[in-house]
Design a protein around this motif. Structure first.
Motif, PDB file in Angstrom:
ATOM      1  N   UNK A   1      16.895  37.602  32.458  1.00  0.00           N
ATOM      2  CA  UNK A   1      15.520  38.748  32.342  1.00  0.00           C
ATOM      3  C   UNK A   1      15.691  39.331  33.966  1.00  0.00           C
ATOM      4  N   UNK A   2      15.824  38.853  34.807  1.00  0.00           N
ATOM      5  CA  UNK A   2      15.870  39.364  35.946  1.00  0.00           C
ATOM      6  C   UNK A   2      16.818  40.434  35.990  1.00  0.00           C
ATOM      7  N   UNK A   3      18.331  40.128  35.662  1.00  0.00           N
ATOM      8  CA  UNK A   3      19.045  41.477  35.858  1.00  0.00           C
ATOM      9  C   UNK A   3      18.669  42.356  34.775  1.00  0.00           C
ATOM     10  N   UNK A   4      18.148  42.184  33.756  1.00  0.00           N
ATOM     11  CA  UNK A   4      17.797  43.069  32.511  1.00  0.00           C
ATOM     12  C   UNK A   4      16.847  44.127  33.069  1.00  0.00           C
ATOM     13  N   UNK A   5      15.803  43.249  33.468  1.00  0.00           N
ATOM     14  CA  UNK A   5      14.450  44.114  34.151  1.00  0.00           C
ATOM     15  C   UNK A   5      14.444  44.781  35.345  1.00  0.00           C
ATOM     16  N   UNK A   6      15.430  44.550  35.957  1.00  0.00           N
ATOM     17  CA  UNK A   6      15.259  45.224  37.521  1.00  0.00           C
ATOM     18  C   UNK A   6      16.103  46.478  37.339  1.00  0.00           C
ATOM     19  N   UNK A   7      16.745  46.764  35.984  1.00  0.00           N
ATOM     20  CA  UNK A   7      17.688  48.223  35.863  1.00  0.00           C
ATOM     21  C   UNK A   7      16.340  49.043  35.816  1.00  0.00           C
ATOM     22  N   UNK A   8      16.796  50.188  36.106  1.00  0.00           N
ATOM     23  CA  UNK A   8      16.066  51.439  36.134  1.00  0.00           C
ATOM     24  C   UNK A   8      17.146  52.743  35.870  1.00  0.00           C
TER      25      UNK A   8
END
Lengths: 337, 337
Positions: B33-40
């Motif tokens: 989740x962290x890796x996926x949601x720190x994307x931009x």
């Protein structure tokens, strides 16, 4: 019937007066919420936050929430707390912006980071941001929470995007519009959109108000960009040419660069990289902006978005609220002329 | 039956191993989740955030959310997203802390503000904070949103409180405990408490887990304060005496000052105001901390809070999760010995 007839009275210049009259009573409630909820047992927090909050900002964004609620004949009081949330988010971003830009002056006053230092400005900004979410949770609408948390993430993304574009004179007009849509217009859009949520209106109303806020925000930003190359400190509360000296690439520069000769482009590259920050350089920049009509066309772009903001209100019946919101968009683009 | 009997095996030193084993599978989900949601779409955001997030932090706070959920036999998956929220808030505060403190080293690596500058650290912190609230809104629990927005405001208040107490050697132990309860323990407390919310357990369970997290957080912070006066760079990832050189008044200094002679107090006042930041000064400080037993008693205080954390779990039936959480509290206070 009197003897004096004025069949074609000259229309007064657009102003914020209708907006301010429309929401004056509501805005008092909002200001009470703001003052009450910026308090803390740690005295530096209200001291520093109050410096900016009481510094004569127009409360543009909360006024838009209030006006949009009036447009929808909303009769409750939830919008007072939520308009305060919007202002807290805005204040938090201003505090962080001044740290990021190393600004010393805003609205003609010394900035908080100059008076209390960068650390305090960063942390009080964090506090106001968190407090804003506490207020939203008190209101209890997950839909409002979604709109304002999305807007907050978008603002931060836009600010980082602008940071990475800093001093890069070759960025496209599209990328610049992406940046200001995020860093400026997203909060305007959220401010007007949440009025539709509290008034429990259908999706189409939310979308229309979202569009109004977004286009209005873009128009305001573009005119601000133009004014930075024409104002002096007394009218804007910031120094003329601030963006120029900071190497902040705004639409006037993007247009002047795109339209310039090789020599002009060399000048802009040097200027935006900080090698030409003197008064003579700024004067030369003014000349190039004039000869390429970059300022005039920036204002033309602003007018385009101002008109789209007005058109977004087309589905609402005429009312004092609609008239005030229309005139606000006219004011946004007229104030630079 | 074998010939070798070990009737009283020496108990191994407390460690985080039971906690890490307990939550290993869940933690993989959280990391996703962290890796996926720190994307931009703005590349600097995952780049900068990833530097800190991937830098070998223990994920202490999300592990505590996961362990508490296991303690309550929670069988769903909501805690993965919410544990990521907790880590995002923690990461945002670390990014801002390093700007506020002017730090150059964390966990043995150069800090983000040194590599990418203060502006980027401030703005990416803002992004992670906003993203955290977006994730909470997706989860949809207003109760979780209230707990984590309250914690976020409390953290910021604690940080500002600490800023105003900086270099003030005469602050009381009570005020210092207020500061670390806010800036450190509030997020530990929220991390464990939200597990009770997702598991839909009664108020008393929420309160018990909140207490466990709060006391554990205080214990961790006090031991960190002690370690700052005994570690070297290889064990802590920060320089020995950092707090001393930064004029950061922590419990060891508060105790040494309170117990010191007039000459000692003069030394501490000068040291905390930045007038004695040399190696010889640090060596003199070590001597005073030893002669006043300030480090030993800071660790005694930490043990007290560690025990209260353990006692907060008294109402839960014995289980692998409870044992892991108990040992985590033992580890928190044992690691400095």
């Amino acid at each position: 019937m009197t003897a004096s007839v004025h069949p074609f009275p000259a229309r007064r210049a657009p102003s914020l007066d209708p907006l301010m009259s429309l929401v004056a009573t509501d805005l008092n409630h909002v200001n009470s919420v703001i003052l009450e909820r910026m308090q803390s047992e740690v005295p530096l927090i209200p001291e520093l936050a109050g410096h900016l909050i009481a510094s004569g900002g127009k409360r543009m964004r909360p006024m838009l929430t209030l006006a949009a609620a009036r447009l929808l004949d909303y009769a409750g009081a939830r919008h007072h707390k939520l308009a305060a949330c919007v202002e807290f988010i805005h204040t938090a971003t201003l505090l962080h912006d001044d740290v990021v830009d190393g600004s010393g002056l805003r609205r003609g006053r010394r900035t908080a980071n100059i008076i209390w230092g960068n650390p305090a400005s960063v942390l009080v900004g964090d506090f106001l941001f968190a407090r804003s979410f506490e207020l939203m949770v008190e209101d209890g609408s997950l839909r409002v929470l979604r709109i304002l948390s999305n807007a907050s993430a978008t603002i931060a993304e836009g600010e980082v995007n602008q940071l990475t574009a800093q001093r890069q004179v070759e960025i496209s007009e599209d990328r610049y519009l992406d940046i200001i849509s995020a860093k400026t217009a997203a909060l305007f859009a959220a401010a007007t959109r949440i009025a539709a949520v509290v008034a429990e209106r259908e999706e189409a109303v939310e979308t229309a108000l979202e569009s109004y806020g977004r286009y209005l925000g873009i128009a305001f930003q573009l005119v601000d960009d133009a004014i930075d190359y024409s104002s002096d400190e007394t009218t804007m509360g910031k120094d003329q040419g601030d963006d120029f000296r900071d190497g902040k690439v705004t639409l006037p520069v993007i247009l002047a660069y795109a339209r310039g000769s090789d020599a002009d482009r060399r000048f802009w590259r040097q200027a935006m990289s900080g090698e030409r920050a003197g008064d003579a350089d700024l004067a030369h920049a003014f000349g190039l902006l004039k000869s390429t009509e970059a300022i005039a066309d920036t204002l033309d772009r602003a007018r385009h978005y101002g008109q789209r903001a007005i058109d977004a209100l087309g589905s609402f019946a005429p009312s004092a609220a609609r008239a005030a919101m229309v005139e606000t968009a006219e004011f946004a683009v007229a104030r630079a002329y």
